[in-house]
Design an enzyme around this catalytic site. Structure first.
Site, PDB file in Angstrom:
ATOM      1  CB  SER A 215      -1.969  -1.997   0.917  1.00 47.80           C
ATOM      2  OG  SER A 215      -1.583  -2.181  -0.430  1.00 47.80           O
ATOM      3  CE  LYS A 216       6.111  -2.426  -0.110  1.00 47.44           C
ATOM      4  NZ  LYS A 216       7.201  -3.121  -0.835  1.00 47.44           N
ATOM      5  NE  ARG A 217      -3.167  -2.955  -3.906  1.00 49.93           N
ATOM      6  CZ  ARG A 217      -2.711  -4.124  -3.477  1.00 49.93           C
ATOM      7  NH1 ARG A 217      -1.552  -4.574  -3.919  1.00 49.93           N
ATOM      8  NH2 ARG A 217      -3.397  -4.829  -2.609  1.00 49.93           N
ATOM      9  CD  GLU A 218      -5.140   2.145   1.993  1.00 48.21           C
ATOM     10  OE1 GLU A 218      -5.360   3.353   2.209  1.00 48.21           O
ATOM     11  OE2 GLU A 218      -6.036   1.293   1.887  1.00 48.21           O
TER      12      GLU A 218
END
Length: 507
Positions: A215-218
């Site tokens: 995920s881009k949030r990682e």
């Protein structure tokens, strides 16, 4: 890197500063390109939004040749058809409503301004494609008549990437495995135009520790995480290159042998790569201007910032500074710590890299390094030295009850080092003095319980100069501190030994 092509096929989703941020990120990572939107070349323009006439020309060609057709179905009608098919348990494919319209009727309706998309006439049987990673691939069912030009005049990815790759003379397409199922569509388009398809290699998707798509949030997928953590771009590139790929045994060779399946992104190797790349950067003798800037930005500057945080805590009379450093255990700050001199950069690196990169908070390693660096930046308080003697930390060389003899030994050492000429105040020059002291019987008389010559010299010196902190060789430490600061610390140590020799006052 050939060129940073900007794929903005959906005009409604353009982000104003997205392109500039891409350039900045690429440059930060040390990637350069031969041509692109900011560097004109023979294959421009490089924004899909500026190539619409090219896509229209090729879409019209397919329509004229009967290999594509205009679809006048409204989005509402298509959605309703999909809904009915889904409820009936049937495939939600395009029903072919406009497939058999004559070109004359299609031209007339388009001329009258009726909105339309353009669909490709897919083959009635699925086709086989060859992939460099997965080998032969064929879908079970033929392709739907998919859209290649949308109603707003923008191409779909499937169409634009084929036209662009052909006109930019792309020979190899390397992309994520999620696009493998779409490759038959692309090969069909190449065949419709009579073009030779490039070679395709589909690599595994990056996955998190739970084997879910990253995920881009990682943190590991966020470039800002590495920037803020002062990870060297070269270390990050090294790390990324090895994801799902192994370098050939012969240096300089390149292979397209990628791993099959998803690639779990584990940052465990990153600290090792960071240290190796930083070591290589610092030890390089003929650095370029850019390399000097890298060293300053990702090594020296964050260290100086960490020093300021500790000093601020000390100035504010806080008990503890960042890095779990007790402010009472450091003295006055040295006016110009020589540890930052260019010639001592390798020694500074050794002290800093003794604190490994913490993946949760990579930038914290600079604050954590303050413990090892503290007495290269700040003076050693006399009280710290005195407490070390009283608590028996110099045993068995100098027990607490022999503090007076310890003071005499330090005085002896101070006299020897006082006689060293400035030009000989080096690791090697000081090493010769230490060796001479080891063989001096007069010095041995200060000690009783220890018969180890090295210990008798190194322990008092490490106590006086670094409060017994382990790290660099003691002669290297003396060279870094300089003659004046070394002798001053030996004088402070003599006073500390004298105080430790006195009995503590009764409460």
């Amino acid at each position: 890197m050939s060129n940073p092509f900007c794929s903005f096929a959906n005009g409604s989703r353009l982000v104003p500063d997205a392109e500039d941020r891409i350039y900045k990120d690429l440059r930060w990572a040390g990637l350069i390109w031969d041509e692109g939107p900011d560097l004109p070349g023979p294959y421009g323009p490089y924004r899909q939004s500026e190539r619409l006439s090219l896509y229209k020309e090729h879409a019209d060609k397919l329509v004229r040749e009967g290999k594509a057709y205009r679809c006048f179905c409204s989005p509402e009608a298509l959605e309703e058809q999909k809904k009915r098919a889904h409820e009936a348990g049937e495939p939600t494919l395009y029903p072919g409503t406009c497939r058999d319209l004559s070109l004359e009727e299609s031209d007339d309706r388009a001329h009258r301004g009726e909105p339309f998309a353009i669909r490709f006439k897919s083959a009635e049987e699925p086709i086989k494609i060859q992939d460099l990673v997965y080998g032969r691939f064929m879908k079970n069912e033929p392709e739907d008549d998919y859209i290649i030009m949308k109603r707003d005049g923008f191409p779909t990815y499937h169409f634009a990437n084929v036209v662009d790759d052909r006109h930019m003379k792309i020979t190899h397409v390397i992309r994520g495995a999620e696009w493998l199922v779409s490759t038959p569509k692309h090969v069909e388009l190449y065949q419709a135009f009579g073009w030779e398809p490039p070679q395709f290699a589909h690599v595994g998707l990056l996955a998190d520790r739970y084997r879910q798509k990253l995920s881009k949030r990682e943190d590991s997928a966020n470039l800002q995480y590495y920037k803020d953590g002062h990870i060297l771009p070269s270390a990050l590139l090294n790390f990324v290159v090895l994801l799902g790929w192994r370098a050939p045994p012969t240096k300089g060779e390149f292979s397209l042998k990628f791993s099959k399946g998803d690639i779990v992104v584990s940052l465990q190797k990153l600290p090792f790569l960071q240290e190796k790349h930083l070591e290589r950067l610092i030890e390089k003798e003929d650095k370029t201007y850019a390399e000097h800037l890298l060293e300053e930005k990702h090594f020296i500057k964050p260290l100086r910032e960490a020093i300021e945080k500790v000093q601020q805590a000390k100035d504010e009379d806080l008990l503890m500074a960042p890095g779990k450093l007790m402010t009472g255990e450091i003295g006055a700050r040295l006016p110009a710590p020589r540890i930052f001199d260019e010639r001592f950069r390798r020694d500074l690196l050794r002290l800093v890299t003794s604190r490994r990169v913490m993946l949760e908070r990579p930038a914290d390693r600079f604050v954590d390094a303050m413990w090892k660096l503290r007495y290269y930046i700040w003076e050693v308080p006399q009280g710290v030295l005195e407490v070390a003697v009283r608590e028996g930390k110099l045993d068995p060389v100098a027990p607490a009850d022999r503090a007076e003899q310890l003071g005499k030994a330090v005085s002896f050492l101070a006299d020897k080092f006082q006689a060293v000429d400035g030009a000989d105040w080096t690791h090697d020059g000081l090493g010769k003095v230490v060796k001479d002291v080891m063989g001096n019987t007069e010095y041995w008389e200060f000690f009783e319980t220890s018969k180890n010559a090295q210990t008798n010299v190194y322990t008092p010196l490490r106590w006086a100069l670094l409060a017994l902190e382990k790290g660099l060789p003691i002669t290297t430490t003396m060279e870094i501190l300089g003659k004046e600061e070394t002798l001053r610390r030996l004088e402070v140590a003599k006073s500390a030994a004298a105080m430790a020799a006195r009995p503590l006052a009764k409460p």
